[in-house]
Design a protein around this motif. Sequence first.
Motif, short mmCIF file in Angstrom:
data_model
loop_
_atom_site.label_atom_id
_atom_site.label_comp_id
_atom_site.label_asym_id
_atom_site.label_seq_id
_atom_site.Cartn_x
_atom_site.Cartn_y
_atom_site.Cartn_z
N GLY A 1 0.80 -1.23 0.00
CA GLY A 1 0.00 0.00 0.00
C GLY A 1 0.83 1.28 0.00
N ASN A 2 2.09 1.18 0.36
CA ASN A 2 2.90 2.40 0.44
C ASN A 2 3.88 2.53 -0.73
N GLU A 3 3.80 1.62 -1.69
CA GLU A 3 4.81 1.59 -2.76
C GLU A 3 4.52 2.55 -3.91
N THR A 4 5.60 2.95 -4.59
CA THR A 4 5.48 3.58 -5.90
C THR A 4 5.83 2.51 -6.93
N VAL A 5 4.88 2.27 -7.83
CA VAL A 5 5.07 1.21 -8.83
C VAL A 5 5.24 1.85 -10.20
N TRP A 6 6.23 1.41 -10.95
CA TRP A 6 6.38 1.83 -12.35
C TRP A 6 5.91 0.69 -13.23
N ASP A 7 4.91 0.97 -14.09
CA ASP A 7 4.42 -0.02 -15.02
C ASP A 7 4.94 0.37 -16.41
N LEU A 8 6.08 -0.24 -16.77
CA LEU A 8 6.71 0.13 -18.04
C LEU A 8 6.12 -0.74 -19.16
N TYR A 9 5.87 -0.12 -20.32
CA TYR A 9 5.15 -0.75 -21.44
C TYR A 9 3.70 -1.00 -20.99
N CYS A 10 3.02 0.05 -20.56
CA CYS A 10 1.74 -0.11 -19.86
C CYS A 10 0.53 -0.22 -20.79
N GLY A 11 0.69 0.04 -22.12
CA GLY A 11 -0.47 -0.03 -23.01
C GLY A 11 -1.56 0.92 -22.54
N ILE A 12 -2.79 0.45 -22.42
CA ILE A 12 -3.92 1.30 -22.02
C ILE A 12 -4.06 1.34 -20.49
N GLU B 1 13.88 5.73 -22.19
CA GLU B 1 14.24 7.14 -22.05
C GLU B 1 13.59 7.74 -20.81
N ILE B 2 12.29 7.47 -20.64
CA ILE B 2 11.55 8.12 -19.55
C ILE B 2 12.01 7.65 -18.17
N PHE B 3 12.18 6.35 -18.00
CA PHE B 3 12.54 5.84 -16.67
C PHE B 3 13.91 6.34 -16.21
N PRO B 4 14.98 6.21 -17.01
CA PRO B 4 16.29 6.71 -16.55
C PRO B 4 16.28 8.23 -16.30
N ARG B 5 15.53 8.97 -17.12
CA ARG B 5 15.48 10.43 -16.93
C ARG B 5 14.78 10.76 -15.61
N ALA C 1 19.53 0.71 -16.22
CA ALA C 1 19.00 1.82 -15.39
C ALA C 1 18.25 1.27 -14.18
N ILE C 2 17.52 0.19 -14.37
CA ILE C 2 16.80 -0.44 -13.25
C ILE C 2 17.80 -0.96 -12.22
N ARG C 3 18.89 -1.54 -12.69
CA ARG C 3 19.89 -2.06 -11.75
C ARG C 3 20.64 -0.95 -11.03
N LYS C 4 20.61 0.24 -11.63
CA LYS C 4 21.23 1.39 -10.96
C LYS C 4 20.32 1.89 -9.85
N VAL C 5 19.02 1.94 -10.17
CA VAL C 5 18.04 2.46 -9.21
C VAL C 5 17.77 1.45 -8.08
N GLY C 6 17.65 0.20 -8.44
CA GLY C 6 17.46 -0.86 -7.45
C GLY C 6 16.10 -0.94 -6.78
N PRO C 7 14.99 -1.00 -7.54
CA PRO C 7 13.69 -1.26 -6.90
C PRO C 7 13.74 -2.62 -6.19
N GLU C 8 12.91 -2.73 -5.16
CA GLU C 8 12.93 -3.96 -4.37
C GLU C 8 12.52 -5.19 -5.18
N LYS C 9 11.51 -4.98 -6.06
CA LYS C 9 10.98 -6.11 -6.84
C LYS C 9 10.82 -5.73 -8.30
N ILE C 10 10.97 -6.74 -9.13
CA ILE C 10 10.63 -6.57 -10.55
C ILE C 10 9.66 -7.70 -10.91
#
Length: 484
Positions: free
Chosen positions: A322-333, A381-385, A413-422
Amino acid sequence: MKKNDRIQLKITDMGVNGEGIGKTEGCTFFVKNAVIGDTVSAVVTKLKKGYGYAKMQEVLEPSPDRVKPACPAAESCGGCQIMQLSYPAQLQYKEKKVRENLTRIGGIDLTSCQFDPIIGMDTDVPLCYRNKMQYPLGRNADGKTISGFYAGRTHYLIGTENCPVALPEGDRIRRAVCEFADAQEISIYDEEIGEGLLRHLLIRQGYATGEIMICLVINGKSLGSEKKEQAFVEALLAADSNVRSICLNINKEKTNVILGREIRCLYGEPYITDALSCGTGGEGAAEKSLQFRISPQSFYQVNSAQTEKLYQKALEFADLKGNETVWDLYCGIGTISLFLAEHAAKVVGVEIVPPAIENAKENARLNGIANAEFFCGLAEEIFPRAAEDNDFRADVVILDPPRKGCDRSLLDAIRKVGPEKIVYVSCDSATLARDLKILTGGAEEEATSGNNVLPHSYKVEKIQPVDMFPNTVHVETVVLMTRQ
Ligand code: SAH
């Protein structure tokens, strides 16, 4: 042994494209349309060192898993490569394919993670599941307009009356389109010379709503006159009472890409609405249904019954508190984004197709979801920026790329940022395996960040294959990875 020799083979395996594999005289042969367990006679068509190709002549002894294909065009049409295999055997084949790709290409040790049995459809005859079809249009020998398929890897059009894996409403509609084209003498596009009007017909139907969208792709701005367009609308409305959206898509390019950029809506809105359900709160929790608007150019999973199971797994793997920020990359609609939003502090979706992002924003509003944000652009482009911002946060990243997988720079870029889960949702286990190797730190030599060792790497925890495309060789896979 030489070319044109007749050989007898016991088929002991099947390749990534569904071809049967058998050995004789120390040579491995690939035989199209043969299935594991068959004994076949075949003619050698190509011979290389240690392997070759052969054309099947006769099934001498059928495999216990061989079935009569539900479609008479199964062997000539490139669409369903393994329709002659029983459904349980198809599922086995796909599961094995995922295992093999992950170990061979990805170097993943499957004994150190949870690999769950493939989730198939709840039937042994998986037909009528595709909610979207794209038919090329052409003419037969009698000059009549036909719709159908290009014979496997060619541009030779085979006209078919029905497609058993598609929803049956589509067959009625394409017949109406062909009859209309003949009655109004509308020309067919010739891709050799780039002339003629009608190119493709796209039909999509909502799974829960039944709403039908028809989009005719033309090499021009209109069907010739307003009167003809009116007649077109009337013909389609008469073909099925669920028709809600009729569009023209303008594609004047000499290209294999089916859709052009411009849409002209002739009837209804330039989208249909569908609904998907997903039990989002773990076992026993109530199903949540969300509504989605879908434009002709937007991606939408083709097998809705299986999509619900797939999204359910993605949600389960994300296991949000409930407290997470989630990035949905290639999210379509925004389908996955919006199912996750209720369980997260914030969801950010990224997608390259502008109409799909418009749908995603609209879908958030339609479902009263205020904590989802969407950006149009390349994920790489968007995520690393975004990651350069001081207040950037990413606790969970969802990846759901097309078949070619993720750009290396995004994975780094994901490995640089290090989210807890993929949570990686993939429709091609070969590129999935390649990308997992990168995320686990097994492919350091080609990292885009030069010699700087990336700070984080991931461990594969869970793998779940899902059968989205019965009768074809394709398979969907969801993978959960955690930061080490
Ligand atoms: N998650 C969505 C869409 C998955 S299909 C769903 O389940 O419906 C993959 C999507 O990625 C497509 O919508 C495609 O347009 C988009 N896409 C392809 N390459 C991209 C890139 N480099 N960056 C962002 N989006 C991309």
